[in-house]
Design a protein around this motif. Structure first.
Motif, PDB file in Angstrom:
ATOM      1  N   THR A 224       0.857  -1.188   0.000  1.00  0.00           N
ATOM      2  CA  THR A 224       0.000   0.000   0.000  1.00  0.00           C
ATOM      3  C   THR A 224       0.894   1.240   0.000  1.00  0.00           C
ATOM      4  O   THR A 224       1.844   1.305   0.789  1.00  0.00           O
ATOM      5  CB  THR A 224      -0.866   0.057   1.289  1.00  0.00           C
ATOM      6  N   VAL A 225       0.575   2.198  -0.874  1.00  0.00           N
ATOM      7  CA  VAL A 225       1.398   3.402  -0.944  1.00  0.00           C
ATOM      8  C   VAL A 225       0.502   4.631  -0.788  1.00  0.00           C
ATOM      9  O   VAL A 225      -0.550   4.734  -1.432  1.00  0.00           O
ATOM     10  CB  VAL A 225       2.157   3.490  -2.290  1.00  0.00           C
ATOM     11  N   THR A 226       0.922   5.538   0.056  1.00  0.00           N
ATOM     12  CA  THR A 226       0.192   6.807   0.209  1.00  0.00           C
ATOM     13  C   THR A 226       1.190   7.952   0.156  1.00  0.00           C
ATOM     14  O   THR A 226       2.399   7.728   0.219  1.00  0.00           O
ATOM     15  CB  THR A 226      -0.504   6.892   1.589  1.00  0.00           C
ATOM     16  N   ASP A 227       0.661   9.166   0.080  1.00  0.00           N
ATOM     17  CA  ASP A 227       1.549  10.314   0.244  1.00  0.00           C
ATOM     18  C   ASP A 227       1.693  10.598   1.744  1.00  0.00           C
ATOM     19  O   ASP A 227       1.121   9.876   2.573  1.00  0.00           O
ATOM     20  CB  ASP A 227       1.051  11.521  -0.561  1.00  0.00           C
ATOM     21  N   PHE A 228       2.398  11.650   2.084  1.00  0.00           N
ATOM     22  CA  PHE A 228       2.644  11.921   3.512  1.00  0.00           C
ATOM     23  C   PHE A 228       1.363  12.321   4.244  1.00  0.00           C
ATOM     24  O   PHE A 228       1.317  12.363   5.465  1.00  0.00           O
ATOM     25  CB  PHE A 228       3.710  13.018   3.677  1.00  0.00           C
ATOM     26  N   ASP A 229       0.303  12.651   3.479  1.00  0.00           N
ATOM     27  CA  ASP A 229      -0.972  12.992   4.130  1.00  0.00           C
ATOM     28  C   ASP A 229      -1.914  11.795   4.198  1.00  0.00           C
ATOM     29  O   ASP A 229      -3.064  11.934   4.616  1.00  0.00           O
ATOM     30  CB  ASP A 229      -1.662  14.131   3.365  1.00  0.00           C
ATOM     31  N   GLY A 230      -1.479  10.667   3.730  1.00  0.00           N
ATOM     32  CA  GLY A 230      -2.306   9.459   3.819  1.00  0.00           C
ATOM     33  C   GLY A 230      -3.200   9.239   2.619  1.00  0.00           C
ATOM     34  O   GLY A 230      -3.999   8.297   2.593  1.00  0.00           O
ATOM     35  N   GLN A 231      -3.075  10.083   1.593  1.00  0.00           N
ATOM     36  CA  GLN A 231      -3.877   9.891   0.373  1.00  0.00           C
ATOM     37  C   GLN A 231      -3.235   8.805  -0.494  1.00  0.00           C
ATOM     38  O   GLN A 231      -2.003   8.772  -0.623  1.00  0.00           O
ATOM     39  CB  GLN A 231      -3.935  11.193  -0.452  1.00  0.00           C
ATOM     40  N   PRO A 232      -4.071   7.916  -1.094  1.00  0.00           N
ATOM     41  CA  PRO A 232      -3.491   6.874  -1.952  1.00  0.00           C
ATOM     42  C   PRO A 232      -2.636   7.504  -3.056  1.00  0.00           C
ATOM     43  O   PRO A 232      -3.014   8.541  -3.612  1.00  0.00           O
ATOM     44  CB  PRO A 232      -4.724   6.187  -2.561  1.00  0.00           C
ATOM     45  N   ALA A 233      -1.498   6.891  -3.342  1.00  0.00           N
ATOM     46  CA  ALA A 233      -0.570   7.490  -4.321  1.00  0.00           C
ATOM     47  C   ALA A 233      -0.454   6.589  -5.542  1.00  0.00           C
ATOM     48  O   ALA A 233      -0.602   5.372  -5.452  1.00  0.00           O
ATOM     49  CB  ALA A 233       0.794   7.653  -3.676  1.00  0.00           C
ATOM     50  N   ASP A 234      -0.188   7.235  -6.677  1.00  0.00           N
ATOM     51  CA  ASP A 234       0.058   6.481  -7.913  1.00  0.00           C
ATOM     52  C   ASP A 234       1.456   5.878  -7.839  1.00  0.00           C
ATOM     53  O   ASP A 234       2.393   6.543  -7.413  1.00  0.00           O
ATOM     54  CB  ASP A 234       0.038   7.422  -9.122  1.00  0.00           C
ATOM     55  N   VAL A 235       1.567   4.634  -8.278  1.00  0.00           N
ATOM     56  CA  VAL A 235       2.899   4.024  -8.291  1.00  0.00           C
ATOM     57  C   VAL A 235       3.154   3.457  -9.681  1.00  0.00           C
ATOM     58  O   VAL A 235       2.208   3.218 -10.432  1.00  0.00           O
ATOM     59  CB  VAL A 235       3.017   2.898  -7.241  1.00  0.00           C
ATOM     60  N   ARG A 236       4.424   3.274  -9.990  1.00  0.00           N
ATOM     61  CA  ARG A 236       4.748   2.734 -11.315  1.00  0.00           C
ATOM     62  C   ARG A 236       5.429   1.380 -11.169  1.00  0.00           C
ATOM     63  O   ARG A 236       6.584   1.305 -10.754  1.00  0.00           O
ATOM     64  CB  ARG A 236       5.711   3.679 -12.025  1.00  0.00           C
ATOM     65  N   PRO A 237       4.720   0.297 -11.531  1.00  0.00           N
ATOM     66  CA  PRO A 237       5.381  -1.012 -11.496  1.00  0.00           C
ATOM     67  C   PRO A 237       6.359  -1.134 -12.662  1.00  0.00           C
ATOM     68  O   PRO A 237       6.140  -0.528 -13.710  1.00  0.00           O
ATOM     69  CB  PRO A 237       4.227  -2.010 -11.668  1.00  0.00           C
ATOM     70  N   PHE A 238       7.412  -1.868 -12.499  1.00  0.00           N
ATOM     71  CA  PHE A 238       8.315  -2.151 -13.609  1.00  0.00           C
ATOM     72  C   PHE A 238       8.984  -3.511 -13.389  1.00  0.00           C
ATOM     73  O   PHE A 238       8.962  -4.045 -12.278  1.00  0.00           O
ATOM     74  CB  PHE A 238       9.365  -1.033 -13.803  1.00  0.00           C
ATOM     75  N   THR A 239       9.534  -4.027 -14.470  1.00  0.00           N
ATOM     76  CA  THR A 239      10.212  -5.318 -14.372  1.00  0.00           C
ATOM     77  C   THR A 239      11.703  -5.090 -14.557  1.00  0.00           C
ATOM     78  O   THR A 239      12.115  -4.387 -15.486  1.00  0.00           O
ATOM     79  CB  THR A 239       9.701  -6.257 -15.494  1.00  0.00           C
TER      80      THR A 239
END
Ligand code: M6R
Length: 616
Positions: A224-239
């Protein structure tokens, strides 16, 4: 600097963490430590010195069978490399362990605040404040470690990656990042946090890039990833597109030797796939529209160390091909001198790691001034490419030895591709002219191979000269940055006084340094067409020799003009002048490596250094 590993899953965490630290030790190696989290128990061990000291201490103890743990290998900033200052640091109640990479700039005031609360700090580090702050915050947020981390991160200034575990909830590892690197590895029923993918590539190639100011929770069940305010954050998966063996010594005694030997392949890989069927350069990853590239009226290269030398080489070529003025600037100096950059400036940020803080800060400054930034980088998903308008990756594979070798050659190649692309887009060169240069470039891997076949002579010279107090390197044109690079390699590996000079500058001062028997390495440009450049350096060799220097001449095969003035000759295959750094640098790398070996130094992990300089 500093290597960080976190693990939660089904394997013995200690083994996973120590294996990860082994792969990250090149990031810092003055102390190391681990923490294991089990229900109601936190077990830690830490030791000054190399990772081997920690491994010995762990072998002598009785670690519990945990499947959650964190580990750290340190490059000291605040507080010397002692057992006490080694990470992890633990909260006053003994429940939370934290590791850190970066510098918490407001740590002094936070330390005072904690002292006023009666909390005794056991180390001199900035990190320990974070451990206490998270420990104090936890009960106020119902034991939610991620929330405690977010609250603390909002109070911290500076650059940091923090990774924590809590014995009250040992099913989770929490990480946070601002400006310092942290990537997530996602496996089957397990997850990893690390400063770079090398730490977990043995277990999984599926990774997630984290953005700025994000907090990540990893569990066996997911991430689970959020910003410092606890809002869900976009993440970039890669291989990750290389496997674990790429980060192994593969039969070589040293990573540096392996990486020197890999240079032909690294150069070929960096060229591959970038030329279309009509022989035109296609740089798909340069996402700046051609219309904007045509408007560029100035190029500024920012970089540090070896990458800066690659930028200096590139300046000669890019200016020559595009007729656009190019400045090459040490990233650490750039933003402090009020540089003139604007929307028509193209800034090229060169960095192997993609995490060098000086380079990152320089490119951020340039973007604030409206400049477009193109990164030349070897690490997919690193901060510098992620924050750039465009990126051209070098395909050198992981570079583990602290001394940069294959990255240098590939950075030159990538910068040349940028220069040729600009020349193509802006119409400075006809297609067949670009193609001709690309053909020459395509021949360089085979030429580097030839150099590698003949370096035994260089090793002998290095052993003979190992007791010299000082070595000078001189060159002209692109040979000048090659001379600087040769001197840098010798300083960092052999701990010797070494200087690189533009050969034409010698008579303006440095020639006074020369005394009987002093080794002077001379990088001689191609004699093709009896160039003035070549004739001038032949005079320079005579000048230093007349004053007692022992000359080691790196020259093109068949260049008879240098023979009478060379005490030692290192032949390299013929190359157009602009491409000569790709062959002439290789013997200088071998020279430094052998000299350091002869002196008994740790070549892969030279003293005081770290591979990735993530603090300013
Ligand atoms: O990762 P980067 O290319 O940004 O690193 C820049 C320098 O720190 C690096 O090249 C350093 O100078 C090398 N240790 C030199 O061998």
């Amino acid at each position: 600097m500093c290597g960080i590993v976190g693990y939660v899953g089904h394997r013995p965490a200690l083994d996973v963490v120590i294996a990860g630290l082994r792969r990250l030790e090149y990031r810092g190696y003055d102390s190391a430590g681990v923490a294991l989290a089990l229900p109601g128990e936190l077990w830690t061990e830490k030791r000054a010195g190399k990772l081997a000291n920690l491994e010995a201490a762990v072998a002598d103890s009785d670690p519990p069978p945990a499947t959650t743990g964190i580990g750290h290998t340190r490059w000291a900033t605040h507080g010397g490399p002692t057992d006490q200052n080694a990470h992890p640091h633990v909260s006053s109640d003994g429940a939370v362990a934290i590791i850190h990479n970066g510098i918490i700039e407001n740590f002094a005031e936070l330390r005072e605040e904690l002292a006023a609360l009666g909390i005794h700090l056991r180390s001199e580090t900035d990190t320990e404040v974070a451990a206490h702050l998270v420990g104090r915050e936890l009960p106020r947020c119902d034991g939610d470690l991620a929330e405690a981390m977010r609250r603390v991160c909002r109070r911290l200034n500076g650059a940091f990656t923090l990774v924590a575990v809590d014995s009250a909830r040992p099913d989770v590892v929490v990480g946070a990042r601002r400006n310092s690197p942290l990537v997530v590895g996602v496996g089957e029923g397990e997850a990893f946090l690390a400063s770079d993918v090398a730490a977990f590539i043995e277990f999984t190639r599926d990774a997630i890039e984290l953005g700025q100011d994000q907090v990540v929770e990893v569990r066996r069940s997911g991430v689970t990833v959020t910003d410092f305010d606890g809002q869900p954050a976009d993440v970039r998966p890669f291989t990750v597109d290389w496997d674990a063996s790429a980060a192994e010594k593969g039969g070589y005694d040293l990573f540096m030797l392996k990486e020197i030997a890999e240079q032909p392949k690294a150069v070929a890989d960096t060229l591959r796939g970038r030329i279309d069927r009509d022989g035109r350069l296609r740089l798909d990853d340069v996402r700046i529209p051609p219309s904007e590239l045509r408007e560029i009226d100035k190029i500024v290269v920012v970089a540090c160390g070896t990458a800066y030398h690659a930028g200096m080489v590139a300046k000669y070529a890019i200016e020559h091909w595009t007729r656009v003025p190019v400045e090459c600037e040490l990233a650490s100096e750039f933003r402090y001198r009020d540089p003139i950059v604007g929307p028509r400036t193209l800034v090229i940020a060169i960095s192997q790691s993609g995490e060098t803080m000086d380079t990152l800060m320089a490119m951020r400054y340039a973007r604030e001034q409206g400049a477009r930034v193109l990164a030349i980088c070897n690490t997919v998903g690193a901060t510098i490419p992620r924050e750039s308008d465009a990126v051209l990756y070098t395909y050198a594979g992981p570079e583990i030895a602290v001394a940069s070798t294959k990255a240098f050659l590939t950075q030159i190649v990538a910068a040349y591709l940028v220069g040729l692309y600009l020349a193509q887009v802006r119409g400075n060169k006809f297609g067949d002219e670009v193609r001709h240069i690309l053909d020459d470039l395509a021949e360089t891997p085979a030429k580097v191979d030839l150099v590698l076949d003949t370096v035994e002579g260089v090793r002998e010279i290095a052993r003979e000269l190992a007791d010299s107090p000082s070595v000078l390197f001189i060159g002209r044109h692109v040979g000048y940055p090659v001379a600087l690079e040769g001197a840098l390699k010798l300083k960092e590996l052999a701990y010797m006084h070494a200087e690189g000079f533009a050969a034409g500058e010698l008579k303006h001062g440095p020639i006074a340094l020369i005394e009987d028997g002093m080794p002077v390495v001379v990088v001689v440009p191609s004699p093709e067409g009896r160039s003035v450049l070549h004739d001038k350096i032949v005079s320079n060799i005579q000048e230093v020799r007349a004053r007692g220097a022992r000359t080691i001449v790196v020259a093109e095969e068949g260049d008879e003009a240098v023979i009478p003035y060379a005490d030692h000759i290192v032949w390299v295959p013929p190359c157009p002048t602009l491409l000569q750094p790709l062959v002439a640098t290789v013997p200088l790398q071998v020279f430094a490596c052998e000299m350091a070996t002869a002196k008994g130094h740790d070549v892969d992990q030279p003293r005081n250094l770290a591979k990735s300089v993530t603090v300013e």
